[in-house]
Enzyme design. Sequence first.
Site, PDB file in Angstrom:
ATOM      1  N   CYS A  28      -0.010 -11.882   0.764  1.00  0.00           N
ATOM      2  CA  CYS A  28      -0.753 -12.399   1.924  1.00  0.00           C
ATOM      3  C   CYS A  28      -0.473 -13.865   2.234  1.00  0.00           C
ATOM      4  O   CYS A  28       0.076 -14.183   3.285  1.00  0.00           O
ATOM      5  CB  CYS A  28      -2.245 -12.186   1.714  1.00  0.00           C
ATOM      6  SG  CYS A  28      -2.650 -10.454   1.456  1.00  0.00           S
ATOM      7  N   ARG A  63       4.189  -8.383  -5.802  1.00  0.00           N
ATOM      8  CA  ARG A  63       4.859  -8.883  -4.597  1.00  0.00           C
ATOM      9  C   ARG A  63       4.690 -10.399  -4.487  1.00  0.00           C
ATOM     10  O   ARG A  63       3.596 -10.907  -4.610  1.00  0.00           O
ATOM     11  CB  ARG A  63       4.293  -8.194  -3.348  1.00  0.00           C
ATOM     12  CG  ARG A  63       4.736  -6.737  -3.226  1.00  0.00           C
ATOM     13  CD  ARG A  63       4.073  -6.061  -2.058  1.00  0.00           C
ATOM     14  NE  ARG A  63       2.624  -5.927  -2.248  1.00  0.00           N
ATOM     15  CZ  ARG A  63       1.784  -5.500  -1.313  1.00  0.00           C
ATOM     16  NH1 ARG A  63       2.240  -5.171  -0.117  1.00  0.00           N
ATOM     17  NH2 ARG A  63       0.500  -5.393  -1.567  1.00  0.00           N
ATOM     18  N   LEU A 122     -10.734  -8.906   2.097  1.00  0.00           N
ATOM     19  CA  LEU A 122     -10.805  -8.570   0.664  1.00  0.00           C
ATOM     20  C   LEU A 122      -9.675  -9.218  -0.124  1.00  0.00           C
ATOM     21  O   LEU A 122      -8.591  -9.458   0.392  1.00  0.00           O
ATOM     22  CB  LEU A 122     -10.792  -7.056   0.463  1.00  0.00           C
ATOM     23  CG  LEU A 122      -9.586  -6.221   0.905  1.00  0.00           C
ATOM     24  CD1 LEU A 122      -8.458  -6.272  -0.104  1.00  0.00           C
ATOM     25  CD2 LEU A 122     -10.014  -4.789   1.114  1.00  0.00           C
ATOM     26  N   ASP A 149      -1.493   8.897   5.835  1.00  0.00           N
ATOM     27  CA  ASP A 149      -0.307   8.127   5.461  1.00  0.00           C
ATOM     28  C   ASP A 149       0.919   8.990   5.739  1.00  0.00           C
ATOM     29  O   ASP A 149       0.884  10.204   5.515  1.00  0.00           O
ATOM     30  CB  ASP A 149      -0.355   7.726   3.975  1.00  0.00           C
ATOM     31  CG  ASP A 149       0.494   6.490   3.712  1.00  0.00           C
ATOM     32  OD1 ASP A 149      -0.065   5.431   3.416  1.00  0.00           O
ATOM     33  OD2 ASP A 149       1.743   6.598   3.841  1.00  0.00           O
TER      34      ASP A 149
END
Length: 429
Positions: free
Chosen positions: A260, A327, A153, A30
């Site tokens: 998503c 979110r 997932l 990362d």
Amino acid sequence: MKLTLIGTGYVGLVTGACFAEIGHRVICVDNDAAKVKVLQAGGIPIYEPGLEELVKKNVAAGRLSFTTSTAEGVEQSDVIFIAVPTPPLPDGSVDLSFIEKVAREIAAAMTGYKIVVDKSTVPVRTGEKVAETIKRYCKARVEFDVVSNPEFLREGFAVEDLLHPDRVVIGVKSQRPVPAMKELYAPLPAPVIVTDISSAELIKHASNSFLALKISYINAISVLCEATGANVEEVANGMGMDDRIGRRFLNASLGFGGSCFPKDLSAFIKIAEQVGCDLGLLKEVQKINAAQMDRFVKKISDTLWVLKDKKIGVLGLAFKQNTDDVRMSPAIDLCHRLQKEGAILRVHDPKAMEKAAAVLSDVTFVPDMNAVAEGCDALVIATEWEEFKQLDLERARKALSHPILFDGRNLFHPAEMERLGFIYKSIGR
Ligand code: UGA
């Protein structure tokens, strides 16, 4: 096998930990040095059931490590996964700049054949672009394959979903990477399907859009149920017993959210537009979802009349149960809408209060769910946390100035709530 995961968000970190768990040697990369430091020290930056134990166990076993260096990850692995964010742009399309940047970094570090796998959710044809970019920026001129391997997932159930997937989708241009990809997933009891890259990319967007459509479908039916005195839960149960339909994702609600579904719907509509197709069906899904929240807010204001200076208790801030992710959370949206009308909020979430504090101001965060109703004019359930079903209803009834409960997730039974003395308003019942 030796793998590198680039990006340690929800998908990258859980995928990395699960691959390590099934025996692979995994490096997670990362570019956020502070985050890598936390992970190296044994901390987990997100709440995801089972993840912390998995990370600790595999780090201790020497199968999982963290670094900020993409070059190190590329050098030491045969398969490189891209799992970086693909955030939405204001016009509904997807920002692919993180993917492009990582593709260039991988290209610069390659000294031999590598399999570069896209795990991030991307619009169809991104694989082609990634391959072009790597070819252009790889000075060493080595061979490589790009694979699309979408992830399915769910947050809150990510470890379980990853270790027991319904299917593994491998999108390829040539057959060369297929044996390695199959070996990677061999320890998991899941059917593997091999497709071309565009089909694999479409499987992901089409699946998420279909699930969102399923939720909007039952939400549209919930409106009809309210108008006719029917019960949406009974309708969903009856529909769901048909194997071709299935009961899952037929829970009527105040609407879907998260990082998503809303984003993927917009992106799918946009990419379809770009190739000359009109996915009007999915625009309707978006409309129904927005209307569901409007209807819920209206239900609250119709009942309480003027919301200005009314005290409202809100249970749930995360976009769904078992996560601290806020979110695009419908619960947060609801709080903002109520605040706009002048309501004063007392809020609680089992895991998401810290993250909610960054997006919600002027609310009282209440650590105990049973204390939220204290002095309120009404209580609202905004997230489907299982533990809210254990709410001390007797205490809530006494604590409220008037026993009114709005249930945006249908957690309680209307008849039982009435018996307990509540004015109880839920979705489609
Ligand atoms: C979703 C998909 O379910 C995953 O398969 C996919 O991998 C993931 O997106 C992704 O693309 O990364 P997720 O967003 O984590 O997973 O959560 P879901 O469980 O799908 O829930 C999404 C929203 O729909 C939540 O707000 C939830 O409360 C709502 N929902 C879900 C309903 O309103 N009704 C339902 O019956 C089910």
